[in-house]
Design a protein around this motif. Structure first.
Motif, mmCIF file in Angstrom:
data_model
loop_
_atom_site.group_PDB
_atom_site.id
_atom_site.type_symbol
_atom_site.label_atom_id
_atom_site.label_comp_id
_atom_site.label_asym_id
_atom_site.label_seq_id
_atom_site.Cartn_x
_atom_site.Cartn_y
_atom_site.Cartn_z
ATOM 1 N N ALA A 247 10.313 18.439 -3.726
ATOM 2 C CA ALA A 247 9.962 19.329 -3.064
ATOM 3 C C ALA A 247 8.611 19.064 -2.174
ATOM 4 C CB ALA A 247 9.880 20.776 -3.647
ATOM 5 N N ALA A 248 7.471 18.565 -2.552
ATOM 6 C CA ALA A 248 6.273 18.550 -2.954
ATOM 7 C C ALA A 248 5.524 17.544 -1.769
ATOM 8 C CB ALA A 248 5.012 18.382 -4.015
ATOM 9 N N ALA A 249 7.242 16.356 -1.358
ATOM 10 C CA ALA A 249 7.088 15.437 0.043
ATOM 11 C C ALA A 249 6.441 14.554 -0.407
ATOM 12 C CB ALA A 249 7.200 16.285 0.881
ATOM 13 N N PRO A 250 5.931 13.771 -1.374
ATOM 14 C CA PRO A 250 4.799 12.655 -1.231
ATOM 15 C C PRO A 250 4.894 11.621 -0.466
ATOM 16 C CG PRO A 250 6.036 12.896 -3.179
ATOM 17 C CD PRO A 250 6.669 13.714 -2.941
ATOM 18 N N ILE B 296 17.439 3.729 2.607
ATOM 19 C CA ILE B 296 16.957 4.794 1.471
ATOM 20 C C ILE B 296 15.701 5.798 2.043
ATOM 21 C CG2 ILE B 296 15.074 4.779 -0.550
ATOM 22 C CD1 ILE B 296 17.799 3.348 -1.230
ATOM 23 N N ASN B 297 16.391 7.025 2.161
ATOM 24 C CA ASN B 297 15.323 7.941 3.264
ATOM 25 C C ASN B 297 14.350 8.441 1.592
ATOM 26 O OD1 ASN B 297 16.032 9.756 1.509
ATOM 27 N ND2 ASN B 297 17.476 10.708 2.443
ATOM 28 N N GLY B 298 13.048 9.504 1.886
ATOM 29 C CA GLY B 298 11.710 9.098 1.395
ATOM 30 C C GLY B 298 11.937 10.258 0.304
ATOM 31 N N LYS B 299 13.387 11.362 0.061
ATOM 32 C CA LYS B 299 13.567 11.704 -0.869
ATOM 33 C C LYS B 299 14.177 10.611 -2.398
ATOM 34 C CE LYS B 299 15.011 16.356 1.033
ATOM 35 N NZ LYS B 299 15.413 17.305 1.647
ATOM 36 N N THR B 300 15.511 10.192 -1.450
ATOM 37 C CA THR B 300 16.042 8.619 -2.766
ATOM 38 C C THR B 300 14.744 8.193 -2.908
ATOM 39 O OG1 THR B 300 17.518 8.770 -1.322
ATOM 40 C CG2 THR B 300 18.166 6.784 -2.461
ATOM 41 N N PHE B 301 14.179 7.668 -2.547
ATOM 42 C CA PHE B 301 12.526 7.122 -2.125
ATOM 43 C C PHE B 301 11.987 7.776 -3.594
ATOM 44 C CE2 PHE B 301 8.668 4.537 -2.043
ATOM 45 C CZ PHE B 301 8.694 3.337 -2.756
ATOM 46 N N THR B 302 11.832 8.904 -3.491
ATOM 47 C CA THR B 302 10.653 9.488 -4.122
ATOM 48 C C THR B 302 11.639 9.679 -5.645
ATOM 49 O OG1 THR B 302 9.687 11.014 -2.461
ATOM 50 C CG2 THR B 302 9.492 11.881 -4.627
ATOM 51 N N ALA B 303 12.932 9.908 -5.492
ATOM 52 C CA ALA B 303 13.424 9.958 -6.711
ATOM 53 C C ALA B 303 13.443 8.820 -7.514
ATOM 54 C CB ALA B 303 15.069 10.211 -6.877
ATOM 55 N N LEU B 304 13.900 7.533 -6.941
ATOM 56 C CA LEU B 304 13.483 6.130 -7.868
ATOM 57 C C LEU B 304 12.759 6.568 -8.034
ATOM 58 C CD1 LEU B 304 14.782 4.047 -5.030
ATOM 59 C CD2 LEU B 304 16.036 4.359 -6.955
ATOM 60 N N VAL B 305 10.808 6.036 -7.362
ATOM 61 C CA VAL B 305 10.209 5.975 -7.862
ATOM 62 C C VAL B 305 9.386 7.266 -9.478
ATOM 63 C CG1 VAL B 305 7.265 6.293 -7.604
ATOM 64 C CG2 VAL B 305 8.852 5.211 -6.021
ATOM 65 N N TYR B 306 10.651 8.161 -8.765
ATOM 66 C CA TYR B 306 10.391 8.954 -10.422
ATOM 67 C C TYR B 306 10.305 9.061 -11.835
ATOM 68 C CZ TYR B 306 10.762 14.236 -12.426
ATOM 69 O OH TYR B 306 9.959 14.702 -13.240
ATOM 70 N N ALA B 307 12.150 8.190 -11.300
ATOM 71 C CA ALA B 307 12.542 7.094 -12.660
ATOM 72 C C ALA B 307 11.399 6.455 -13.431
ATOM 73 C CB ALA B 307 13.671 7.044 -12.016
ATOM 74 N N GLY B 308 10.478 5.633 -12.864
ATOM 75 C CA GLY B 308 9.933 5.034 -13.638
ATOM 76 C C GLY B 308 8.388 5.366 -13.788
ATOM 77 N N VAL B 309 8.322 6.266 -13.535
ATOM 78 C CA VAL B 309 6.762 7.348 -13.951
ATOM 79 C C VAL B 309 6.188 7.796 -14.818
ATOM 80 C CG1 VAL B 309 5.602 6.905 -11.910
ATOM 81 C CG2 VAL B 309 6.538 8.901 -12.199
ATOM 82 N N ASP C 183 0.713 -1.320 0.421
ATOM 83 C CA ASP C 183 -0.078 -0.078 0.404
ATOM 84 C C ASP C 183 0.979 1.411 -0.056
ATOM 85 O OD1 ASP C 183 -2.568 -1.597 -0.482
ATOM 86 O OD2 ASP C 183 -2.899 -1.369 2.125
ATOM 87 N N MET C 184 1.943 1.317 0.752
ATOM 88 C CA MET C 184 2.550 2.591 0.954
ATOM 89 C C MET C 184 3.339 2.821 -0.239
ATOM 90 S SD MET C 184 6.604 2.986 0.629
ATOM 91 C CE MET C 184 7.149 1.641 1.168
ATOM 92 N N LEU C 185 3.579 1.579 -1.013
ATOM 93 C CA LEU C 185 5.008 1.353 -2.342
ATOM 94 C C LEU C 185 3.495 2.428 -3.446
ATOM 95 C CD1 LEU C 185 6.331 -1.746 -3.593
ATOM 96 C CD2 LEU C 185 7.449 0.933 -2.513
ATOM 97 N N VAL C 186 2.440 2.184 -3.920
ATOM 98 C CA VAL C 186 1.264 2.352 -4.422
ATOM 99 C C VAL C 186 0.490 3.407 -4.235
ATOM 100 C CG1 VAL C 186 -1.369 2.136 -4.915
ATOM 101 C CG2 VAL C 186 0.267 0.073 -4.939
ATOM 102 N N THR C 187 0.973 3.750 -3.076
ATOM 103 C CA THR C 187 -0.069 5.335 -3.023
ATOM 104 C C THR C 187 0.827 6.429 -3.103
ATOM 105 O OG1 THR C 187 -0.705 4.484 -0.686
ATOM 106 C CG2 THR C 187 -0.387 6.830 -0.878
ATOM 107 N N ILE C 188 2.722 6.126 -2.881
ATOM 108 C CA ILE C 188 3.759 6.698 -3.014
ATOM 109 C C ILE C 188 4.192 7.238 -4.851
ATOM 110 C CG2 ILE C 188 5.786 7.394 -3.003
ATOM 111 C CD1 ILE C 188 6.113 6.538 -0.187
#
Ligand SMILES: [Zn+2]
Length: 318
Positions: free
Chosen positions: A289-292, A305-318, A265-270
């Motif tokens: 900066a929007a801190a999803p 992996i902190n939240g910023k890194t994880f956001t970057a990892l997700v951003y790369a794949g959507v 659920d965490m993966l899907v939400t972010i």
């Protein structure tokens, strides 16, 4: 994060600094880490002093934690069967922990995927008699020079003794120590080589790095991983366990079905939040900066992996 800060990595700062560093890498993808301060070198250095903890589960299965990915051990008359090998620098601690479980030799090693924190110990375990079994892409990745951009690290080809000698594409069933072991390929997920290993009678599932219990996961786009693949694998894990299944994650404590659901659920939400921001035309910096990840940072952001890194990892794949 700047290069001055990354150069001042101490052991204590490692987890926090590599997390921020990895995010900064995605922002400025060139040579963030000097070769001696990248996460791979630092992890291997830490492995030398790692304290290994043994947790006995059931059905003859134990878990060794403390060196790289979680290692499962099934001990019996066919010898010890290991799931993952940990860091090579932790050989003394892991060997001592294994000897404490029983005197039987290690006869089989199964790799859940190719990453160094799960396969560095392959060579020494093979040298003491273990056959190495894995999905075919684990052998492929270990056989050649393999670069992980996010770690700014190129792994050289592994020595012959570290390579899996028995590989499969989709699945493999073994019968050892009176137990059925079901090995199943996820398809591309965290990498392109991830498998699960189920100890069928004991109802224990090792998920490799398709589950990090309580931590944002790394996703290795350099070798076939993606956020959507990670979400698919998380769903596969939920579908195959019952409320009684003990689940060994790649990293974090042993858990069960409710933890798998929370992770998925965490993966899907972010993913959905980041995808919406990217669709609006937000840059990576604006998306971070929007801190999803804001609702999840406190619980999930404290490890590699902190939240910023994880956001970057997700951003790369959507
Ligand atoms: Zn991994």
């Amino acid at each position: 994060m700047n290069s001055d800060q990354t150069s001042r990595v101490t052991r204590r700062q490692f987890l926090a600094s590599t997390s921020v560093g990895a995010a900064a890498f995605w922002l400025a993808p060139r040579n963030l880490f000097a070769q001696d301060t990248n996460p791979v070198t630092v992890s291997r250095g830490q492995g030398a002093g790692a304290k290994i903890t043994v947790q006995n589960l059931r059905g003859g299965v134990s878990v060794l934690t403390g060196s790289g990915g979680n290692i499962a051990v099934l001990s019996g008359t066919d010898g010890k069967i290991l799931i993952d090998a940990g860091l090579a620098t932790s050989r003394p601690g892991n060997a001592e922990a294994l000897a404490g479980i029983s005197s039987s030799p290690v006869t089989h090693l199964i790799n859940t995927h190719w990453h160094f924190d799960h396969t560095d110990g392959n060579q020494w375990l093979n040298s003491v008699g273990a056959r190495i079994i894995a999905q075919e892409n684990t052998r492929k990745r270990l056989s050649t020079a393999t670069r992980v951009e996010a770690w700014n690290f190129t792994f050289p080809p592994s020595p012959a003794g570290a390579l899996p000698t028995e590989v499969f594409k989709q699945g493999l069933t073994l019968f050892l120590n009176g137990t059925k072991l079901a090995l199943d390929y996820y398809g591309p997920a965290h990498t392109d080589s991830d498998i699960s290993v189920e100890f069928t009678e004991a109802e224990i599932l090792h998920t490799g790095d398709t589950w990090w219990n309580g931590h944002f996961p790394f996703i290795d786009y350099s070798t076939g991983g993606s956020i959507d693949g990670a979400i698919r694998a998380a769903g596969t894990n939920i579908a195959r366990v019952t409320d009684d299944t003990l689940v060994i994650p790649g990293h974090g404590p042993v858990g069960g079905k409710s933890g798998l659901i929370e992770f998925r659920d965490m993966l899907v939400t972010i993913r959905d939040k980041v995808a919406a921001l990217k669709k609006q035309g937000k840059s990576l910096e604006e998306t971070i900066a929007a801190a999803p990840n804001a609702d999840y940072e406190a619980k999930w952001g404290g490890f590699f992996i902190n939240g910023k890194t994880f956001t970057a990892l997700v951003y790369a794949g959507v």
